[in-house]
Enzyme design. Structure first.
Site, PDB file in Angstrom:
ATOM      1  CB  THR A  68       2.694  -0.996   3.396  1.00  0.00           C
ATOM      2  OG1 THR A  68       3.577  -1.029   4.505  1.00  0.00           O
ATOM      3  CG2 THR A  68       1.260  -0.969   3.890  1.00  0.00           C
ATOM      4  CG  HIS A 145       1.997   1.131   9.473  1.00  0.00           C
ATOM      5  ND1 HIS A 145       1.096   0.412   8.713  1.00  0.00           N
ATOM      6  CD2 HIS A 145       3.192   1.052   8.821  1.00  0.00           C
ATOM      7  CE1 HIS A 145       1.719  -0.080   7.665  1.00  0.00           C
ATOM      8  NE2 HIS A 145       2.988   0.293   7.704  1.00  0.00           N
TER       9      HIS A 145
HETATM   10  C1  NCD Z   1       7.222   1.574   8.303  1.00  0.00           C
HETATM   11  C2  NCD Z   1       6.359   2.805   8.054  1.00  0.00           C
HETATM   12  O1  NCD Z   1       6.056   3.137   6.897  1.00  0.00           O
HETATM   13  O2  NCD Z   1       5.956   3.383   9.050  1.00  0.00           O
HETATM   14  N1  NCD Z   1       7.451   0.848   7.125  1.00  0.00           N
HETATM   15  C3  NCD Z   1       6.601  -0.176   6.802  1.00  0.00           C
HETATM   16  O3  NCD Z   1       5.484   0.043   6.413  1.00  0.00           O
HETATM   17  N2  NCD Z   1       7.047  -1.430   6.993  1.00  0.00           N
HETATM   18  C4  NCD Z   1       8.460   1.851   9.075  1.00  0.00           C
HETATM   19  C5  NCD Z   1       9.389   2.925   8.613  1.00  0.00           C
HETATM   20  O4  NCD Z   1       9.191   3.555   7.556  1.00  0.00           O
HETATM   21  O5  NCD Z   1      10.370   3.151   9.310  1.00  0.00           O
END
Ligand code: NCD
Length: 329
Positions: A68, A145
């Protein structure tokens, strides 16, 4: 030629916080998908226009992140912008007791847009309440998210060529998985079939389920044991990591974390066109043998994060116009 209402929707993103996927209508989603598609074209043809030259994003991360944070920062650089980053929130004055409300006010003087991740539910909303620049939620605890959900929707749309009439299973940690919470809010807007598949301890609470009651989709909660029988009907299988860091009781994590592992054998009767998604990082929930399976779509999904985040930054900063979108139909 896109309609006037499409461009009104484009304009509505300017200076708007992106905190929850609840804020966005199907037309807004069409805008995100279109702008992301244009960004993908510009990236593939090495012709990315520097439309965010003179803009600065501040990325504030109080929790670990690989995809991210790096994809937001890469997206900003690709569009000609600059980045100021806090990779570890405990290196900021938050450690001295500064409130998120004060931080929102202060960082708005430095950056044109803020991207933030924090372990507490609604913390990003708190910072946004005083920020005078748009704030993008990159994950607030187990709550939401949203940018991952837009990336997931973009991936599903491009893999399945439609968003209507698909059959999708969301599997794993439905209780604490914030990507699931954000994606489900988007999916229920479409006439599709959704299976929520989890170990009994990892299902959403009834309060959580109630948030998704007003919708067009058909939603069914099942145990992961029942999933095998449904596999032949599925178009999309969305796996998630069991969120170890959110468990209050570590023994419960030990009990459930390997309760469902996706293997090639389980997919014996699956469609050839099945798309296996995962927001990543994955731990044990998908057998490594599937990484090279043509149905594994999760690495492609991670790549799409760049295009979607380029689109979101450009939209928040009001830099999307008709000329930029000429490359997409
Ligand atoms: C996710 C999160 O941070 O929620 N990761 C991400 O940003 N792709 C999923 C996770 O941590 O399992």
């Amino acid at each position: 030629m896109k309609s006037a209402s499409f461009f009104r929707a484009v304009k509505s993103f300017h200076k708007r916080h992106i905190l929850s996927t609840d804020q966005f209508s199907p037309l807004d989603l069409e805008v995100i998908l279109k702008v992301a598609e244009a960004m993908e074209f510009y990236m593939q043809t090495h012709r990315v226009p520097p439309i965010l030259k003179s803009n600065i994003v501040s990325t504030l991360f109080f929790e670990p992140s690989t995809r991210t944070r790096l994809s937001f920062e890469t997206a900003m650089f690709r569009l000609g912008g600059q980045v100021v980053t806090v990779e570890q929130g405990n290196s900021t004055s938050a450690e001295k007791g500064e409130s998120l409300r004060d931080m929102g006010r202060i960082i708005s003087n430095y950056a044109d847009v803020i991207v933030m991740r924090h372990p507490h539910v609604h913390s990003v909303q708190e910072l946004a309440s005083t920020a005078t620049v748009p704030v993008i939620n990159a994950g607030d605890g187990s709550n939401e998210h949203p940018t991952q959900a837009f990336q997931d929707l973009y991936t599903i749309y491009h893999a399945q060529k439609r968003l209507e009439t698909i059959s999708i299973a969301l599997v794993g940690d439905l209780k604490y998985g914030r990507t699931i919470h954000s994606l489900l809010r988007l999916l229920v807007q479409y006439p599709i079939k959704i299976y929520l598949a989890a170990h009994p301890e990892l299902h959403m609470t009834s309060e959580q389920v109630a948030q998704y009651s007003n919708h067009h989709a058909e939603v069914q909660q099942i145990d992961t044991d029942e999933l095998k029988a449904l596999v032949p009907d599925l178009d999309v299988l969305y796996m998630t990591r069991i969120q170890k860091e959110r468990f209050v009781d570590p023994t419960l994590y030990e009990k459930v974390h390997t309760s469902f592992i996706l293997t090639k054998a389980l997919l014996e009767k699956a469609k050839d066109t099945l798309s296996i998604l995962h927001p990543l990082p994955k731990v044990k929930e998908i057998a490594i043998e599937l990484d090279d399976d043509p149905r594994a779509t999760y690495f492609r999904q991670a790549k799409n994060g760049i295009y979607v985040r380029m689109a979101l930054l450009a939209l928040s900063l009001g830099r999307v116009d008709e000329t930029l979108l000429e490359v997409v139909s």
